[in-house]
Design a protein around this motif. Sequence first.
Motif, PDB file in Angstrom:
ATOM      1  N   HIS A   1       4.205   7.222  -0.791  1.00 26.57           N
ATOM      2  CA  HIS A   1       4.257   5.941   0.289  1.00 26.57           C
ATOM      3  C   HIS A   1       2.985   5.349   0.216  1.00 26.57           C
ATOM      4  O   HIS A   1       1.908   6.123   0.315  1.00 26.57           O
ATOM      5  CB  HIS A   1       4.565   6.360   1.581  1.00 26.57           C
ATOM      6  CG  HIS A   1       5.795   7.051   1.809  1.00 26.57           C
ATOM      7  ND1 HIS A   1       7.100   6.131   1.754  1.00 26.57           N
ATOM      8  CD2 HIS A   1       6.386   8.360   1.880  1.00 26.57           C
ATOM      9  CE1 HIS A   1       8.027   7.025   1.928  1.00 26.57           C
ATOM     10  NE2 HIS A   1       7.555   8.444   1.848  1.00 26.57           N
ATOM     11  N   LYS A   2       2.755   4.043   0.028  1.00 28.06           N
ATOM     12  CA  LYS A   2       1.594   3.423   0.249  1.00 28.06           C
ATOM     13  C   LYS A   2       1.483   2.910   1.650  1.00 28.06           C
ATOM     14  O   LYS A   2       2.387   2.760   2.476  1.00 28.06           O
ATOM     15  CB  LYS A   2       1.500   1.951  -0.554  1.00 28.06           C
ATOM     16  CG  LYS A   2       1.569   2.405  -2.156  1.00 28.06           C
ATOM     17  CD  LYS A   2       1.084   1.011  -2.965  1.00 28.06           C
ATOM     18  CE  LYS A   2       1.004   1.641  -4.374  1.00 28.06           C
ATOM     19  NZ  LYS A   2       0.512   0.369  -5.095  1.00 28.06           N
TER      20      LYS A   2
ATOM     21  N   PRO B   1       9.423   3.528   0.621  1.00 29.80           N
ATOM     22  CA  PRO B   1       8.812   2.409   1.096  1.00 29.80           C
ATOM     23  C   PRO B   1       7.352   2.369   1.559  1.00 29.80           C
ATOM     24  O   PRO B   1       7.033   3.461   2.082  1.00 29.80           O
ATOM     25  CB  PRO B   1       9.727   1.920   2.174  1.00 29.80           C
ATOM     26  CG  PRO B   1      10.401   3.331   2.780  1.00 29.80           C
ATOM     27  CD  PRO B   1      10.384   4.005   1.349  1.00 29.80           C
ATOM     28  N   GLY B   2       6.764   1.342   1.419  1.00 31.58           N
ATOM     29  CA  GLY B   2       5.378   1.162   1.975  1.00 31.58           C
ATOM     30  C   GLY B   2       5.634   1.294   3.614  1.00 31.58           C
ATOM     31  O   GLY B   2       6.534   1.282   4.057  1.00 31.58           O
TER      32      GLY B   2
ATOM     33  N   THR C   1       0.253   0.066   2.733  1.00 30.47           N
ATOM     34  CA  THR C   1       0.491  -1.336   2.675  1.00 30.47           C
ATOM     35  C   THR C   1       2.261  -1.387   2.651  1.00 30.47           C
ATOM     36  O   THR C   1       2.728  -0.563   2.995  1.00 30.47           O
ATOM     37  CB  THR C   1       0.241  -2.033   1.294  1.00 30.47           C
ATOM     38  OG1 THR C   1       0.794  -1.529   0.304  1.00 30.47           O
ATOM     39  CG2 THR C   1      -1.298  -1.952   1.029  1.00 30.47           C
ATOM     40  N   GLY C   2       2.504  -2.794   2.586  1.00 27.46           N
ATOM     41  CA  GLY C   2       3.939  -2.776   2.560  1.00 27.46           C
ATOM     42  C   GLY C   2       4.858  -2.626   1.108  1.00 27.46           C
ATOM     43  O   GLY C   2       5.915  -2.742   1.193  1.00 27.46           O
ATOM     44  N   GLU C   3       3.774  -2.443   0.453  1.00 31.03           N
ATOM     45  CA  GLU C   3       4.367  -2.225  -1.161  1.00 31.03           C
ATOM     46  C   GLU C   3       5.029  -0.788  -1.297  1.00 31.03           C
ATOM     47  O   GLU C   3       4.776   0.142  -0.901  1.00 31.03           O
ATOM     48  CB  GLU C   3       3.122  -2.315  -2.104  1.00 31.03           C
ATOM     49  CG  GLU C   3       3.750  -2.446  -3.356  1.00 31.03           C
ATOM     50  CD  GLU C   3       2.260  -2.291  -4.652  1.00 31.03           C
ATOM     51  OE1 GLU C   3       2.639  -2.290  -5.622  1.00 31.03           O
ATOM     52  OE2 GLU C   3       1.169  -2.335  -3.780  1.00 31.03           O
ATOM     53  N   LYS C   4       6.286  -1.008  -1.984  1.00 31.85           N
ATOM     54  CA  LYS C   4       7.026   0.232  -2.201  1.00 31.85           C
ATOM     55  C   LYS C   4       6.411   0.744  -3.497  1.00 31.85           C
ATOM     56  O   LYS C   4       5.943   0.467  -4.405  1.00 31.85           O
ATOM     57  CB  LYS C   4       8.522  -0.293  -2.670  1.00 31.85           C
ATOM     58  CG  LYS C   4       9.340   1.073  -3.369  1.00 31.85           C
ATOM     59  CD  LYS C   4      10.622   0.235  -3.556  1.00 31.85           C
ATOM     60  CE  LYS C   4      11.460   1.317  -4.398  1.00 31.85           C
ATOM     61  NZ  LYS C   4      11.557   1.223  -6.083  1.00 31.85           N
ATOM     62  N   LEU C   5       6.313   2.286  -3.492  1.00 32.80           N
ATOM     63  CA  LEU C   5       5.930   3.138  -4.412  1.00 32.80           C
ATOM     64  C   LEU C   5       7.354   3.814  -4.889  1.00 32.80           C
ATOM     65  O   LEU C   5       8.041   3.086  -5.557  1.00 32.80           O
ATOM     66  CB  LEU C   5       4.864   4.081  -3.981  1.00 32.80           C
ATOM     67  CG  LEU C   5       4.140   4.731  -5.031  1.00 32.80           C
ATOM     68  CD1 LEU C   5       3.480   3.965  -6.093  1.00 32.80           C
ATOM     69  CD2 LEU C   5       3.124   5.794  -4.438  1.00 32.80           C
TER      70      LEU C   5
ATOM     71  N   GLN D   1      17.525   2.055   3.242  1.00 31.04           N
ATOM     72  CA  GLN D   1      16.400   2.229   2.563  1.00 31.04           C
ATOM     73  C   GLN D   1      16.653   3.309   1.496  1.00 31.04           C
ATOM     74  O   GLN D   1      16.111   2.868   0.163  1.00 31.04           O
ATOM     75  CB  GLN D   1      15.175   2.914   3.406  1.00 31.04           C
ATOM     76  CG  GLN D   1      14.518   2.068   4.384  1.00 31.04           C
ATOM     77  CD  GLN D   1      13.764   0.986   3.527  1.00 31.04           C
ATOM     78  OE1 GLN D   1      13.226   1.146   2.610  1.00 31.04           O
ATOM     79  NE2 GLN D   1      13.827  -0.252   3.992  1.00 31.04           N
TER      80      GLN D   1
ATOM     81  N   CYS E   1      15.233   2.340  -2.529  1.00 25.73           N
ATOM     82  CA  CYS E   1      14.344   3.344  -3.151  1.00 25.73           C
ATOM     83  C   CYS E   1      15.004   3.961  -4.193  1.00 25.73           C
ATOM     84  O   CYS E   1      14.432   4.439  -5.143  1.00 25.73           O
ATOM     85  CB  CYS E   1      13.888   4.040  -2.196  1.00 25.73           C
ATOM     86  SG  CYS E   1      12.647   3.225  -0.913  1.00 25.73           S
TER      87      CYS E   1
END
Length: 144
Positions: A68-69, A78-79, A71-75, A112, A116
Amino acid sequence: MAACGGNSDKNSATSETSTDSKGENGNPSYDPERGEGKFKEVTVGATVDQAMADAGGKIYSVKCNACHKLTGEKLVGPGWLGVTARHKAPWIMNFVTNTDAMLNKDPKAQAQLEICLVRMPNQNVADDEARNIYEFMRRNDGVK
C-alpha cells in the motif's frame, strides 16, 4: 488492505457508533458501516493522537508498505490516501484485524478485491495496532 476509511468530518470529536439490529435468529445482523468483526464503536478525537500515529507509522512500515502506498495510487493493494473519508473507524479496524471474514462478507471489501485481484493476507494485527494504524491513516489524510 482493501479500501479503508472513516469519519468524513475531520474537524470535530466524534464517537462512531453502530447499533446492531437483530436478525431472524436473534443474532446481530451484518452492519456494512462497521464490517464484520469485534469493533462496534471507536472514539475518535478531533485531532490526531501523534503518539498513536507514530506507532501506526512503524506498523505500516513493517506490515503494510510492501502493498500500500500513502498516495491514492494502487500498488498491490489500494493506496491509502482518503481512506478515512471512505470508511468509518470500526470498518477499517475490523478489516485489518479480521481480513478474511471481511473479504468474504463485506461488499466494499469485495469490490476492492475485484480491482486489486489479490486477497490481503492476514497480517496478525493486534487490536491496539489496528487503532494506531487508523490514527496514522487519519494523519496521512491531513487531520492535524
